[in-house]
Write a protein that holds these residues in place. Structure first.
Motif, PDB file in Angstrom:
ATOM      1  N   TRP A 179      -9.696   2.768   6.221  1.00 13.59           N
ATOM      2  CA  TRP A 179      -8.436   2.579   5.494  1.00 13.59           C
ATOM      3  C   TRP A 179      -8.471   1.374   4.549  1.00 13.59           C
ATOM      4  O   TRP A 179      -7.798   1.378   3.518  1.00 13.59           O
ATOM      5  N   GLN A 180      -9.294   0.386   4.871  1.00  7.95           N
ATOM      6  CA  GLN A 180      -9.403  -0.759   3.959  1.00  7.95           C
ATOM      7  C   GLN A 180      -9.970  -0.317   2.602  1.00  7.95           C
ATOM      8  O   GLN A 180      -9.522  -0.791   1.560  1.00  7.95           O
ATOM      9  N   GLN A 181     -10.964   0.597   2.662  1.00  9.07           N
ATOM     10  CA  GLN A 181     -11.527   1.076   1.398  1.00  9.07           C
ATOM     11  C   GLN A 181     -10.525   1.935   0.638  1.00  9.07           C
ATOM     12  O   GLN A 181     -10.551   1.991  -0.597  1.00  9.07           O
ATOM     13  N   ILE A 217      -7.263   1.265   0.594  1.00 10.93           N
ATOM     14  CA  ILE A 217      -6.450   0.235  -0.085  1.00 10.93           C
ATOM     15  C   ILE A 217      -7.175  -0.246  -1.345  1.00 10.93           C
ATOM     16  O   ILE A 217      -6.581  -0.370  -2.423  1.00 10.93           O
ATOM     17  N   GLY A 218      -8.464  -0.470  -1.219  1.00  8.27           N
ATOM     18  CA  GLY A 218      -9.266  -0.911  -2.373  1.00  8.27           C
ATOM     19  C   GLY A 218      -9.286   0.127  -3.475  1.00  8.27           C
ATOM     20  O   GLY A 218      -9.203  -0.210  -4.662  1.00  8.27           O
ATOM     21  N   ILE A 259      -6.936   2.344  -4.072  1.00  4.79           N
ATOM     22  CA  ILE A 259      -5.608   2.342  -4.707  1.00  4.79           C
ATOM     23  C   ILE A 259      -5.509   1.159  -5.674  1.00  4.79           C
ATOM     24  O   ILE A 259      -5.074   1.306  -6.820  1.00  4.79           O
ATOM     25  N   ALA A 260      -5.943  -0.014  -5.205  1.00  3.96           N
ATOM     26  CA  ALA A 260      -5.901  -1.217  -6.049  1.00  3.96           C
ATOM     27  C   ALA A 260      -6.715  -1.009  -7.326  1.00  3.96           C
ATOM     28  O   ALA A 260      -6.212  -1.175  -8.438  1.00  3.96           O
ATOM     29  N   GLY A 261      -7.964  -0.611  -7.150  1.00  6.88           N
ATOM     30  CA  GLY A 261      -8.842  -0.406  -8.302  1.00  6.88           C
ATOM     31  C   GLY A 261      -8.353   0.745  -9.170  1.00  6.88           C
ATOM     32  O   GLY A 261      -8.451   0.697 -10.398  1.00  6.88           O
ATOM     33  N   LEU A 271      -5.228   1.651  -9.630  1.00  8.33           N
ATOM     34  CA  LEU A 271      -4.094   1.171 -10.430  1.00  8.33           C
ATOM     35  C   LEU A 271      -4.594   0.400 -11.651  1.00  8.33           C
ATOM     36  O   LEU A 271      -4.073   0.568 -12.761  1.00  8.33           O
ATOM     37  N   ILE A 272      -5.604  -0.452 -11.451  1.00  8.29           N
ATOM     38  CA  ILE A 272      -6.175  -1.210 -12.573  1.00  8.29           C
ATOM     39  C   ILE A 272      -6.798  -0.244 -13.591  1.00  8.29           C
ATOM     40  O   ILE A 272      -6.557  -0.353 -14.801  1.00  8.29           O
ATOM     41  N   LEU A 328     -22.215  -6.144  -1.705  1.00  9.83           N
ATOM     42  CA  LEU A 328     -21.480  -6.107  -0.433  1.00  9.83           C
ATOM     43  C   LEU A 328     -21.206  -4.673   0.024  1.00  9.83           C
ATOM     44  O   LEU A 328     -20.507  -4.464   1.018  1.00  9.83           O
ATOM     45  N   LEU A 374     -19.246  -2.361  -1.184  1.00  9.33           N
ATOM     46  CA  LEU A 374     -17.815  -2.046  -1.163  1.00  9.33           C
ATOM     47  C   LEU A 374     -17.580  -0.868  -2.113  1.00  9.33           C
ATOM     48  O   LEU A 374     -17.512  -1.038  -3.328  1.00  9.33           O
ATOM     49  N   ALA A 378     -15.095   1.068  -2.900  1.00 12.00           N
ATOM     50  CA  ALA A 378     -13.914   1.069  -3.771  1.00 12.00           C
ATOM     51  C   ALA A 378     -14.145   0.167  -4.988  1.00 12.00           C
ATOM     52  O   ALA A 378     -13.745   0.502  -6.107  1.00 12.00           O
ATOM     53  N   VAL A 379     -14.780  -0.970  -4.748  1.00 13.54           N
ATOM     54  CA  VAL A 379     -15.040  -1.921  -5.836  1.00 13.54           C
ATOM     55  C   VAL A 379     -16.040  -1.319  -6.823  1.00 13.54           C
ATOM     56  O   VAL A 379     -15.876  -1.434  -8.053  1.00 13.54           O
ATOM     57  N   THR A 420     -14.338   1.974  -8.827  1.00 12.40           N
ATOM     58  CA  THR A 420     -13.273   1.677  -9.783  1.00 12.40           C
ATOM     59  C   THR A 420     -13.784   0.800 -10.927  1.00 12.40           C
ATOM     60  O   THR A 420     -13.330   0.944 -12.058  1.00 12.40           O
TER      61      THR A 420
END
Lengths: 85, 85
Positions: free
Chosen positions: A3-5, A7-8, A10-12, A14-15, A57, A59, A61-62, A65
């Motif tokens: 779920w943390q990914q 959130i990532g 969604i964040a990325g 949106l950007i 790392l 990640l 999502a990082v 996005t």
């Protein structure tokens, strides 16, 4: 994907999505006088560094996005070059 | 701080610094007609979500730089409200 990914993502996401109305506006107005060239180039540099950060790392999502963001900010740089006088 | 977080700080720092010439330009021109309001609001939403992501994963570089980014994009939203017609 944990779920943390999510959130990532969604964040990325949106950007990434944010750049679309900005690109649309510049190409519609055929003007990019108010866009700062250093803003666009520093954004691209930062996005590429985030991509590197995401890779080292692992990640997802990082990584995902910031690939989109690199393409989208490049379109703003193109608009600035074409319409920015 | 490990070297990965240093990469993250450079990445986030470049994004943060990028906003400064953009803010400067809008306040100097006293015009923000070309800035897309959805761009600024989606950026703020994404930045706040990255901040949350940084908090849940304890990524100090993500947390610190996104606090600055939230403040800086708010100044662009202010410029858009004031000069965006």
């Amino acid at each position: 994907m944990d779920w943390q990914q999510v959130i990532g993502l969604i964040a990325g996401g949106l950007i990434s999505v944010s750049f679309i109305p900005q690109i649309w506006k510049l190409f519609k107005l055929k003007s990019a006088r108010e866009i700062s060239l250093p803003f666009t180039l520093l954004q691209l540099s930062g996005i590429l560094m985030w991509l590197f950060y995401g890779i080292i790392l692992s990640l997802s999502a990082v990584i995902v996005t910031n690939i989109f963001n690199a393409i989208l900010i490049s379109l703003i740089i193109y608009a600035k070059a074409k319409y920015g006088k």
